[in-house]
Design a protein around this motif. Structure first.
Motif, mmCIF file in Angstrom:
data_model
loop_
_atom_site.group_PDB
_atom_site.id
_atom_site.type_symbol
_atom_site.label_atom_id
_atom_site.label_comp_id
_atom_site.label_asym_id
_atom_site.label_seq_id
_atom_site.Cartn_x
_atom_site.Cartn_y
_atom_site.Cartn_z
ATOM 1 N N VAL A 1 -33.650 32.641 -7.320
ATOM 2 C CA VAL A 1 -33.060 31.864 -8.344
ATOM 3 C C VAL A 1 -32.190 30.623 -7.617
ATOM 4 O O VAL A 1 -31.065 30.826 -6.915
ATOM 5 C CB VAL A 1 -32.171 32.684 -9.184
ATOM 6 N N SER A 2 -32.666 29.615 -7.984
ATOM 7 C CA SER A 2 -31.734 28.336 -7.641
ATOM 8 C C SER A 2 -30.870 27.742 -8.718
ATOM 9 O O SER A 2 -31.313 27.916 -9.880
ATOM 10 C CB SER A 2 -32.514 27.383 -6.801
ATOM 11 N N VAL A 3 -29.622 27.418 -8.669
ATOM 12 C CA VAL A 3 -28.826 26.838 -9.816
ATOM 13 C C VAL A 3 -28.515 25.166 -9.188
ATOM 14 O O VAL A 3 -28.109 25.031 -8.065
ATOM 15 C CB VAL A 3 -27.680 27.729 -9.747
ATOM 16 N N GLU A 4 -28.597 24.443 -10.185
ATOM 17 C CA GLU A 4 -28.297 23.013 -10.023
ATOM 18 C C GLU A 4 -27.495 22.427 -11.443
ATOM 19 O O GLU A 4 -27.884 23.203 -12.576
ATOM 20 C CB GLU A 4 -29.500 22.224 -9.916
ATOM 21 N N ILE A 5 -27.057 21.360 -11.449
ATOM 22 C CA ILE A 5 -26.229 20.797 -12.637
ATOM 23 C C ILE A 5 -27.118 19.694 -13.124
ATOM 24 O O ILE A 5 -27.572 18.909 -12.072
ATOM 25 C CB ILE A 5 -24.862 20.465 -12.279
ATOM 26 N N MET A 6 -27.306 19.519 -14.282
ATOM 27 C CA MET A 6 -28.114 18.476 -14.664
ATOM 28 C C MET A 6 -27.545 17.102 -14.400
ATOM 29 O O MET A 6 -26.258 17.144 -14.288
ATOM 30 C CB MET A 6 -28.510 18.440 -16.131
ATOM 31 N N GLN A 7 -28.471 16.189 -14.074
ATOM 32 C CA GLN A 7 -27.756 14.697 -13.353
ATOM 33 C C GLN A 7 -27.561 14.164 -14.764
ATOM 34 O O GLN A 7 -28.159 14.121 -15.818
ATOM 35 C CB GLN A 7 -28.896 14.089 -12.788
ATOM 36 N N GLY A 8 -26.555 12.925 -14.473
ATOM 37 C CA GLY A 8 -26.323 12.181 -15.702
ATOM 38 C C GLY A 8 -25.473 12.336 -16.808
ATOM 39 O O GLY A 8 -25.474 11.517 -17.782
ATOM 40 N N GLY A 9 -24.906 13.602 -16.843
ATOM 41 C CA GLY A 9 -24.349 13.991 -18.026
ATOM 42 C C GLY A 9 -22.830 13.282 -17.931
ATOM 43 O O GLY A 9 -22.297 12.580 -17.111
ATOM 44 N N VAL A 10 -22.140 13.318 -19.163
ATOM 45 C CA VAL A 10 -20.948 12.627 -19.384
ATOM 46 C C VAL A 10 -19.872 13.466 -18.606
ATOM 47 O O VAL A 10 -19.847 14.468 -18.680
ATOM 48 C CB VAL A 10 -20.430 12.606 -20.785
ATOM 49 N N GLN A 11 -19.024 12.729 -17.816
ATOM 50 C CA GLN A 11 -17.980 13.241 -17.129
ATOM 51 C C GLN A 11 -17.005 13.115 -18.077
ATOM 52 O O GLN A 11 -16.335 12.067 -18.512
ATOM 53 C CB GLN A 11 -17.373 12.320 -15.923
ATOM 54 N N GLU A 12 -16.149 14.167 -18.567
ATOM 55 C CA GLU A 12 -14.986 14.021 -19.515
ATOM 56 C C GLU A 12 -13.669 14.067 -18.890
ATOM 57 O O GLU A 12 -13.558 14.604 -17.676
ATOM 58 C CB GLU A 12 -15.179 15.592 -20.464
ATOM 59 N N ASN A 13 -12.701 13.488 -19.401
ATOM 60 C CA ASN A 13 -11.356 13.535 -18.664
ATOM 61 C C ASN A 13 -10.356 13.168 -20.069
ATOM 62 O O ASN A 13 -9.771 12.503 -19.972
ATOM 63 C CB ASN A 13 -11.337 12.038 -17.865
ATOM 64 N N VAL A 14 -10.677 14.168 -20.902
ATOM 65 C CA VAL A 14 -9.726 14.250 -22.004
ATOM 66 C C VAL A 14 -8.714 15.400 -21.771
ATOM 67 O O VAL A 14 -9.232 16.681 -21.584
ATOM 68 C CB VAL A 14 -10.451 14.266 -23.397
ATOM 69 N N HIS A 15 -7.302 15.048 -22.064
ATOM 70 C CA HIS A 15 -6.266 16.043 -21.927
ATOM 71 C C HIS A 15 -5.317 15.828 -23.217
ATOM 72 O O HIS A 15 -4.905 14.539 -23.378
ATOM 73 C CB HIS A 15 -5.577 16.192 -20.835
ATOM 74 N N PHE A 16 -5.169 16.803 -23.968
ATOM 75 C CA PHE A 16 -4.144 16.660 -24.926
ATOM 76 C C PHE A 16 -2.917 17.377 -24.574
ATOM 77 O O PHE A 16 -2.652 18.329 -24.023
ATOM 78 C CB PHE A 16 -4.567 17.332 -26.306
#
Ligand code: SF4
Length: 321
Positions: free
Chosen positions: A289-304
């Motif tokens: 089983v190999s694991v990878e993170i999909m490419q091109g996703g939105v990087q979120e930088n929201v903090h309340f």
């Protein structure tokens, strides 16, 4: 088997803030702290907070005098808020700022004498809160969930009509309902789909892309979590099977057996360790089983920010000096 993780997935800024509010309240006031309704819709989050000294109630009348009560991220009606504030309780509101934004929009329309149509799911606590906030401003508001409701809804003046939406709806379904409203009431005004929060939009966009890359999608989230249910639906729309599970113990291995590529995502109220537990289970059960993170996703930088009612509150029983 290749496992591909959606990006982004899991906790949003509103959920992180709500949990941080409860944990900060526990540190500041000591246990027990009372929370009205599940702070966020996830049984694991609720269980972990219970273990730290949180008591969950559905009615603030269950909270003893002198104690701290926190409202969940979904928001509450003015009646609930006023009733709690009228008692000898310390009240802290963990309503997500993006839900509060929808309340404000609805109230603004009501003050301008617009009749409001709220697009959302009946019975969801966010909807109960938003309906109550508009009605408290003497506003007239109707709830519609789908195109059939749009056909049936009756309004007093179609020329003074506005719509708003729940934050965690399906982008596509909401667009269809808005189009149906515009077709029936050409002068209706509203905020397009931007009431649907950034986290819902990003997670739905990511799962749709993920579903194109894999043979099956596993969504980790609670069955009463609106945004998690929408993620499963978005993946299915791409034409593959998708399953919503609370945690690894609910994964049916037959769903993934023989699949080359398995996609995993998590709803906005699902902790990341639940994702990791599913990966561990797959690694135990299947070879290579190999694991990878999909490419091109939105990087979120929201903090309340935390509410000042919490950061500035004095401990209930300060230690003697
Ligand atoms: Fe707020 Fe959106 Fe998270 Fe709901 S899903 S708590 S509206 S950021």
């Amino acid at each position: 088997m290749k496992v591909i993780l959606a990006q982004p997935r899991g906790f949003c800024a509103g959920v992180e803030r709500a949990i941080e509010i409860v944990e900060t309240a526990l540190e500041k006031f000591g246990k027990p702290i009372y929370v009205r309704h599940e702070i966020v819709h996830n049984p694991h989050v609720v269980k972990r907070l219970k273990e730290k000294g949180v008591i969950f109630v559905e009615d603030t009348d269950e909270v003893p005098d002198g104690k701290v009560v926190i409202f969940s991220a979904h928001g509450v009606t003015p009646e609930v808020e006023n009733h709690a504030r009228g008692r000898n309780l310390t009240v802290i509101d963990a309503t997500c700022p993006l839900v509060l934004k929808v309340h404000t929009e609805g109230q603004k329309y009501a003050k301008k004498n617009y009749e409001v149509i709220l697009i959302g799911h009946k019975g969801h606590p966010e909807i109960e809160g938003t309906l109550g906030r508009i009605r408290s401003n003497n506003g007239i508001v109707s709830l519609v969930s789908d195109i059939e409701d749009v056909k049936k809804v009756s309004v007093k003046n179609p020329d003074l009509l506005a719509y708003i939406t729940q934050t965690t709806l399906s982008l596509d379904e909401t667009r269809d309902v808005i189009d149906a409203l515009k077709a029936r009431f050409p002068n209706i005004v509203g905020p397009a789909t931007k009431d649907i929060c950034y986290a819902t939009q990003n997670r739905q966009g990511a799962v749709r892309e993920l579903a194109k890359l894999v043979d099956v999608v596993i969504v980790i989230g609670a069955h009463n979590s609106s945004n998690s249910n929408r993620l499963r639906e978005r993946a299915e729309e791409v034409g593959i099977s998708a399953y919503l599970i609370e945690d690894a113990s609910h994964l049916n291995l037959d769903w993934v057996k023989g699949k080359e590529r398995v996609g995993i995502t998590a709803g906005a109220s699902a902790p990341e360790d639940l994702v990791q537990e599913v990966i561990e289970l797959l690694r135990r059960e299947f070879k290579d089983v190999s694991v990878e993170i999909m490419q091109g996703g939105v990087q979120e930088n929201v903090h309340f920010q935390l509410p000042t009612s919490l950061t500035k509150a004095k401990p209930l029983n300060p230690p003697a000096t």
